[in-house]
Structure formats: structure tokens, C-alpha cells
Write an enzyme that holds these catalytic residues in place. Structure first.
Site, PDB file in Angstrom:
ATOM      1  N   GLY A 141       0.790  -1.281  -0.027  1.00 48.76           N
ATOM      2  CA  GLY A 141       0.083  -0.135  -0.069  1.00 48.76           C
ATOM      3  C   GLY A 141       0.977   1.294  -0.119  1.00 48.76           C
ATOM      4  N   CYS A 142       0.092   2.510  -0.307  1.00 45.20           N
ATOM      5  CA  CYS A 142       1.103   3.652  -0.526  1.00 45.20           C
ATOM      6  C   CYS A 142       1.483   4.126   0.778  1.00 45.20           C
ATOM      7  CB  CYS A 142       0.256   4.748  -1.164  1.00 45.20           C
ATOM      8  SG  CYS A 142      -1.342   5.229  -0.498  1.00 45.20           S
TER       9      CYS A 142
END
Length: 325
Positions: A141-142
Site C-alpha cells: 500500500g502507499c
């Protein structure tokens, strides 16, 4: 030349992945999936896309193309139900295969994982720290990418209980689907924390570090970009650990002392910037990581992972060069 198909190509991460595939010198696009645009030409997504590209098909029909590489840019639950085709490099940009413990999915993602027994076959791959192993790749995920780039190299030299990650992301991090929190009237001239203590990237970060952290995400009134400020209590010198970890990277830069990371320098790129500061008053250290949530935080990292799985130069197709103004 390896062939590529994209599931969910009309969402933000799908569109960004498509952009990088089109600039990649060693990949050939053969299928574009979108349930909302099925039957439409590629120009229905963006008028700059010409007629030489394949027309959109429904996502369920994409697997029929038999591509060598499959980028999965679907929602978490739908991606979790995907049966990966054999002998295919699959890079999942959703959270469906990031957590090793299937029992965590109901609490953090809101659904029972339909293929829990298959999670062991996926590798969680952040190229600079955990290169992909095998053909089934879970893209981080970012927020997790930024936090792990800042913290994983120094995890053995900090007090685990001291770690606080204050992270802020542009509105595109929430995806293209319309929701109240993405309305201009809510976002503009505003900044707000969200999903405090409940964000799905928290267990992902803890899984990679080996200990839980205090993680609070915020929504910024910008389109794209992410800044993670990590507060830690050091037990040894941190700068050599960070510099050694990324010395050979063309993607992650450890900034010189006194240089501050900026969203403006990483927006629309696939690079990341890391800076280390000392707070002499508290005795803490502050590690800051800036990246583009749709670049290094999603599509750029997916291309990196695919390149490595295919044995190609990991920077092919990435946006790394140039001076932004």
C-alpha cells in the site's frame, strides 16, 4: 516480448499502470479490463489514447487474453476472489494478498478472505527491501511503502514502542469511486485525519517491521502525493543504515543533512525521498519519506516488481528522470 493485461484499468491505479506500460520498451499491451467501459475504445478513458490500443473488455474476460503479466487494479474483495492464471506474473495492487494471516481481513478489510489457503503463494514485494519471490506479487500500500522505506532499514536501531507515523496523502489515494470525503467542498481548504486506529495499512506495516506502530493517516487538499513523518527513539546511529539500504537504488534517494523532502519533487514520479532529522530537545529522531501515492505508492512500484519478476531492468517504464517545474 512479454504481453500485459490490466484488470480495472479505468481506476486511478489502473490508469497510472497503463501509462507506464505504454512507455515500457519491453512490454506489449494486449487487454484492458473495465466493467464500466467494456466495449468502448481506449480513448473513452482518455482522448489521448489512440486507436492502436485494444478496446476495453469486461474484467472477467481479461484472463482470456493469456497475457504473460497481469496487473490487478480491482477492489480488495474482488481481487481476493481472483484465481491467478498459471505461468503468469500477477501483480496485485489491491490489499487482497498483502496480509499473511487471513484472519486479519474481517477486522481490517471488512470481508472474509475467500481464498485464505492461497495466501502463502504470494510474496509481499517492496523492491528495495523485499524483492519479489515467484510470480504472485502483492504490491504494498502507499502509506505502507512510505513508512517501510523510512523505518525498515532502521528497525533494529530504534525502540519499537516509540514509533509514531503521521502520514498525509492526496485525495487520489482514496480511489476514483465517488464518496463524500472526496468532494471538493470537503477536501479544499481542509485537512483531516481518517480511519484513526482502523486503517488497513497498519497491520501491513506491523507485519513487515515485526512490531506494531501508532499510525495516523490524514487527507491533504491536493490531488496526489504522500508524506510520512516518522518519530522514533534511536538506540544507535541511523543515517548509515538508511544510506546503506538505498545506496544502489535509482528510485529511493536519501537526502543530505538539512535537505527537506517535498511533495512537489515526487508528484507524478516513481521516486521517493527520505530525510533524517534529530530533535535535540526530546532525544528523538524524525525520518520523513515523500512519494507519489499513485507512483512509487502504486503503479510505479507495480512496474518495478513486474520488471524484477521478468528479469528486466527494474527501472524500465518508470518516471525517474527530469526536472519538474
Amino acid at each position: 516480448m512479454p504481453t500485459v493485461a490490466i484488470l480495472g484499468a479505468s481506476g486511478y491505479s489502473g490508469q497510472e499502470t497503463l501509462d507506464r506500460v505504454l512507455r515500457h520498451p519491453e512490454l506489449e499491451l494486449v487487454a484492458l479490463g473495465s466493467d464500466s467501459l467494456a466495449g468502448e475504445p481506449a480513448s473513452a478513458l482518455d482522448v489521448r489514447l489512440n486507436g492502436s490500443l485494444p478496446r476495453f473488455v469486461a474484467n472477467d474476460a481479461v484472463l482470456e487474453a493469456g497475457a504473460d503479466v497481469l496487473f490487478v487494479c480491482l477492489g480488495h474483495e474482488r481481487a481476493a476472489a481472483l484465481e491467478p492464471p498459471a505461468d503468469t506474473v500477477v501483480v496485485d495492487l489491491s490489499g487482497a494478498h498483502r496480509l499473511q494471516d487471513a484472519a486479519l481481513y474481517p477486522a481490517w478489510y471488512g470481508f472474509e478472505h475467500p481464498r485464505a489457503a492461497a495466501l502463502d503463494g504470494w510474496s509481499y514485494a517492496l523492491p528495495e527491501l523485499f524483492p519479489p519471490a515467484g510470480e504472485l506479487i502483492a504490491n504494498p500500500g502507499c502509506y505502507a511503502t512510505a513508512a517501510l522505506l523510512a523505518l525498515a532499514p532502521i528497525a533494529e536501531a530504534i525502540e519499537p514502542a516509540s514509533v509514531v507515523v503521521d502520514a498525509k496523502s492526496g485525495v487520489s489515494g482514496a480511489g476514483r469511486e465517488l464518496k463524500q470525503s472526496s468532494h471538493a467542498g470537503f477536501v479544499l481548504e481542509n485537512i483531516s485525519p481518517y480511519r484513526v486506529g482502523r486503517h488497513q495499512h497498519a497491520p501491513e506495516i506491523a507485519q513487515a517491521l515485526g512490531f506494531p506502530i501508532c499510525f495516523v493517516p490524514h487527507l491533504l487538499p491536493v490531488r496526489r502525493g504522500l508524506l510520512a513523518t516518522c518519530y522514533v527513539q534511536p538506540t544507535a546511529e541511523l543515517r548509515p543504515l538508511l544510506e546503506d539500504a538505498f545506496a544502489g537504488s535509482d528510485v529511493v534517494r536519501v537526502l543530505s543533512e538539512g535537505v527537506v523532502p517535498e511533495l512537489a519533487r515526487v508528484q507524478h514520479t516513481d521516486g521517493a525521498e527520505i530525510a533524517l532529522f534529530d530533535d535535540p530537545v526530546s532525544g528523538r529522531a524524525v525520518v520523513v519519506c515523500a512519494l507519489d501515492n499513485l507512483g512509487k505508492g502504486a503503479a510505479g512500484q507495480a512496474l518495478q516488481n513486474a520488471n524484477l519478476a521478468l528479469g528486466l531492468d527494474e527501472t524500465l517504464g518508470l518516471r525517474l528522470a527530469g526536472v519538474l517545474v
